[in-house]
Design an enzyme around this catalytic site. Sequence first.
Site, PDB file in Angstrom:
ATOM      1  N   TYR A  21       0.816  -1.213   0.000  1.00  0.00           N
ATOM      2  CA  TYR A  21       0.000   0.000   0.000  1.00  0.00           C
ATOM      3  C   TYR A  21       0.854   1.269   0.000  1.00  0.00           C
ATOM      4  CZ  TYR A  21      -0.079  -0.356   5.266  1.00  0.00           C
ATOM      5  OH  TYR A  21       0.199  -0.466   6.604  1.00  0.00           O
ATOM      6  N   GLU A  22       0.180   2.390  -0.243  1.00  0.00           N
ATOM      7  CA  GLU A  22       0.822   3.699  -0.430  1.00  0.00           C
ATOM      8  C   GLU A  22       1.798   3.693  -1.602  1.00  0.00           C
ATOM      9  OE1 GLU A  22      -0.534   5.998   0.998  1.00  0.00           O
ATOM     10  OE2 GLU A  22      -1.571   4.870   2.546  1.00  0.00           O
ATOM     11  N   GLY A  23       1.446   2.967  -2.642  1.00  0.00           N
ATOM     12  CA  GLY A  23       2.306   2.851  -3.813  1.00  0.00           C
ATOM     13  C   GLY A  23       3.203   1.642  -3.666  1.00  0.00           C
TER      14      GLY A  23
END
Length: 590
Positions: free
Chosen positions: A441-443
């Site tokens: 997550y978050e890229g």
Amino acid sequence: MPEYNAPLRDLRFVLHEVFDAPALWARLPALAETVDGDTADAILEEAAKVTGSLIAPLNRSGDEEGAQWVAGEVRTPAGFKQAYATYIEGGWVGLSGNPAYGGMGMPKMLAVQFEEMLYAAGSSFALYSALSSGACLAIDAHASEELKSTYLPEMYAGRWAGSMCLTEAHAGTDLGIIRTKAEPQADGSYRISGSKIFITGGEQDLTENIIHLVLAKLPGAPAGPKGISLFLVPKVLVNGDGILGARNAVSCGSIEHKMGIKASSTCVINFDGASGYLIGEANKGLAAMFTMMNYERLSIGIQGIGCAEASYQAAAAYARDRLQSRAATGKVAPDKAADPIIVHADVRRMLLSMKAMTEGGRAFACYVGQQLDLSKFSTDAEERQQAEALVALLTPLAKAFFTDIGLESCVHGQQVFGGHGYIREWGQEQLVRDVRIAQIYEGTNGIQALDLLGRKVVANGGAGLRQFAAEVRHFAHQHETPYGSELVTALERLEGVSGWLLEQAKTDANAVGAASVEYLHLFGYVAYAYMWARMAAVAEANRADDEAFYGGKLATAAFYFARLLPRSLSLEASIRAGSAPLYGLDAEQF
């Protein structure tokens, strides 16, 4: 049940001795009246109590019970509501928030150390406030004064939470194809309609309100990323007097059933003509959201460090107690049936790898925090600009390298326990499951690697890298450290590979994508070498004062340079193999 004790001695070593944070704060007017060394130590002491005695005891039970979804409402596990109420009494959500709206205004160098403790104690619990802190940052940086004064005080106080609503079922990395719509209304608000998935803390029972930051498209907006706007959409509407009013048209359709972080609610959030308010300029929402995303990327990177520290503490304690076989050199504990497994070379390899990479990551997180503080608070324009350039360069590195190594370390910790590491009661299998999401997550980490190499190195001809390299080289030449020559050699390897890739990218469109992950790791090992050279220099100078601590630092540094930094050699070889080996198969041959 495993315990967590914040590594206060090591945190102070990094903050005070390696980076001399109090001296930095003293020369930055915005911080000089807010924080000093004693204040920082007091905050760390209190944070250690909160994380060790309040949050850590809920980690296993929270994982076993998980967040529950019932008819659109989310119930957090037993004990979470009471712990959260105590947690916000200490003002922890607003630790580094803007004092003008009720935040404590503490520097990022201190906040990253608190975040490490928080994730080590319980990643699921940590996420509820981590998203709030990031949302506050975006609101403070880009929203109108009316929105800031209405929402920030309650969010810093922890009574209202924040969420980040980007992803849709068909749009993850490629946000330019989102379908959520925003229709302008006569009163200046917008009607938000659409559905978002994977929303961390999108619904929960800990706070009175949840403030969603939502990416959506206005009518007639340009196609792609240039047509995205950012909106503030409260779960509960706020009246003109600041009192909560009617429920907004926001609902939780379901929560995900996940591999880990089970006590953190990961939600499908539906907006059915919900009232929202524009943050920043129309069609420039992605840039505004990146203020929050970059904060979250560093925070999620620190999740990797925190989980690795928790795993290391448990593994080291187990290795000192678990009796199996005899040492290769003969009996170490002749009065016992066998020797503790810490005598065995492979166990030491795993523990030292965990220790060296976790402590290197802790120092590098503080270093990135230092650059964030300089970029925000320095009164020198050139210093601010240089710090901003380093933040841009190092944020994707920190997010991806911290979390890749965090998983590796947690697997090492599980392996030290042998079969017991696969059993729930020892806690190691939960850490492996919990830390795994941090690479996604978050890229995803692959996207972070593309960002680092493609945007932050190749796109600007390596300007940011040259700035970082100049600092590293200056340190190696100006300070007495046992590892100056090894550091420069590793730096030259990174520079050489970077120059080669700059040339390859001119003629090979696949060059960046093919090399990016290995390049990020090569950069990470060199960055950690810089941290270990700095720590070794301090330890060498102070060894006589505390042989146990500083001698241990020097031994760990020796292990890093002898056994871990050489990984950079194979990474260089892999990068220089080029893109051709990745494209030897047709799609049908996979």
